[in-house]
Design a protein around this motif. Sequence first.
Motif, PDB file in Angstrom:
ATOM      1  N   GLY A 277      40.309  30.762  43.759  1.00  0.00           N
ATOM      2  CA  GLY A 277      39.782  31.602  44.150  1.00  0.00           C
ATOM      3  C   GLY A 277      40.666  33.477  44.357  1.00  0.00           C
ATOM      4  O   GLY A 277      40.504  34.505  45.034  1.00  0.00           O
ATOM      5  N   GLN A 278      41.954  32.414  44.669  1.00  0.00           N
ATOM      6  CA  GLN A 278      43.194  33.748  44.165  1.00  0.00           C
ATOM      7  C   GLN A 278      43.171  34.005  42.877  1.00  0.00           C
ATOM      8  O   GLN A 278      43.304  33.585  42.143  1.00  0.00           O
ATOM      9  N   PRO A 279      44.391  35.516  42.868  1.00  0.00           N
ATOM     10  CA  PRO A 279      44.879  35.849  41.383  1.00  0.00           C
ATOM     11  C   PRO A 279      45.372  34.825  40.747  1.00  0.00           C
ATOM     12  O   PRO A 279      46.516  34.374  41.568  1.00  0.00           O
ATOM     13  N   CYS A 280      45.839  34.579  39.532  1.00  0.00           N
ATOM     14  CA  CYS A 280      46.284  34.143  38.503  1.00  0.00           C
ATOM     15  C   CYS A 280      48.185  34.584  38.744  1.00  0.00           C
ATOM     16  O   CYS A 280      48.109  35.731  38.541  1.00  0.00           O
TER      17      CYS A 280
ATOM     18  N   GLU B  46      43.916  37.659  36.590  1.00  0.00           N
ATOM     19  CA  GLU B  46      42.053  37.120  37.342  1.00  0.00           C
ATOM     20  C   GLU B  46      42.329  35.151  38.207  1.00  0.00           C
ATOM     21  O   GLU B  46      43.091  34.934  38.732  1.00  0.00           O
ATOM     22  N   THR B  47      41.312  35.336  38.531  1.00  0.00           N
ATOM     23  CA  THR B  47      40.347  35.092  39.516  1.00  0.00           C
ATOM     24  C   THR B  47      40.820  33.368  39.265  1.00  0.00           C
ATOM     25  O   THR B  47      39.919  33.039  38.378  1.00  0.00           O
TER      26      THR B  47
ATOM     27  N   ARG C  83      40.061  29.812  38.760  1.00  0.00           N
ATOM     28  CA  ARG C  83      38.337  29.031  39.009  1.00  0.00           C
ATOM     29  C   ARG C  83      38.596  27.884  39.493  1.00  0.00           C
ATOM     30  O   ARG C  83      39.822  27.115  39.227  1.00  0.00           O
TER      31      ARG C  83
ATOM     32  N   CYS D 229      42.741  29.196  34.613  1.00  0.00           N
ATOM     33  CA  CYS D 229      42.371  30.535  35.008  1.00  0.00           C
ATOM     34  C   CYS D 229      41.823  31.166  33.726  1.00  0.00           C
ATOM     35  O   CYS D 229      42.335  30.056  32.901  1.00  0.00           O
TER      36      CYS D 229
END
Length: 288
Positions: A245-248, A253-254, A256, A268
């Motif tokens: 849920g956090q950005p790469c 990118e979110t 997963r 990612c």
Amino acid sequence: MPELPEVAALRDFLAERLTGRTVQAVRPVAVSVLKTFDPPVTALEGAAFTGVARHGKFLALAAGELHLVVHLARAGWLRWQESLPAAPPRPGRGPLAVRVQLAGPQRAGFDLTEAGTRKRLAVYCVRDPAEVPGIARLGPDPLAPGFTVETLRALLAGKRHRIKGVLRDQSVIAGIGNAYSDEILHAARLSPYRLADDLTEHESQVLYDALDATLRDALERARGLAAGELKAEKKVGLRVHGRAGQPCPVCGETIREVSFADSSLQYCPRCQTGGKVLADRRMSRLLK
């Protein structure tokens, strides 16, 4: 779960504090963690520690002719205390599993603890660490001087399994668990679902470089830390594992997640799977 870098740091931490000191008492509190009975763990009493070794994710504490071997598993930990309580520990529902007290008026020593209900902490008292089945099955250590890219290619050859699982398989490579396998694959920009023996020569080189850099960087961050600081340091240093849920941190990118019965992986999509979101069967069932 502590993995190679944290266990290596624990080895150094304990070697500095235990070597040359005598075992006053070994007190099992949760007998279920003891995986051997002959010799009993109390046979260590009166012996002096001569060193601490790491075998994959196992710690082997040498005392006299015996070794106290510990595998911390998912929720186990070692808590060092400069002064243990004077009263002997009592069996109960708490996390304390085994207490080791050193000789001396200050009663220094350590507790082996385990949180949660799924008890997997394992303690062995053996004459040779190789007697422990998990150690006997270990593959090569990825930070050993002889572990080269050719070694890695040979280990992956013929493995028609997902690379994520192969990296975690202790009989293939010793010391890598769920967290660092996620970190290594993210650094290598490889899908966790790629088959191990499908990697090209270039991809295996990239994987080797990512594996080596990821573990050495984590080891350097953990070096010199007290036992109680290692968990927090590991979490801070992770880039994708545990960060769904956090950005790469590379592309934004979110991140997963794919969940399994007793674990999960994080990745990612943009960096690792060409934008494809991997199926998460557990989430699919929830959405029905």
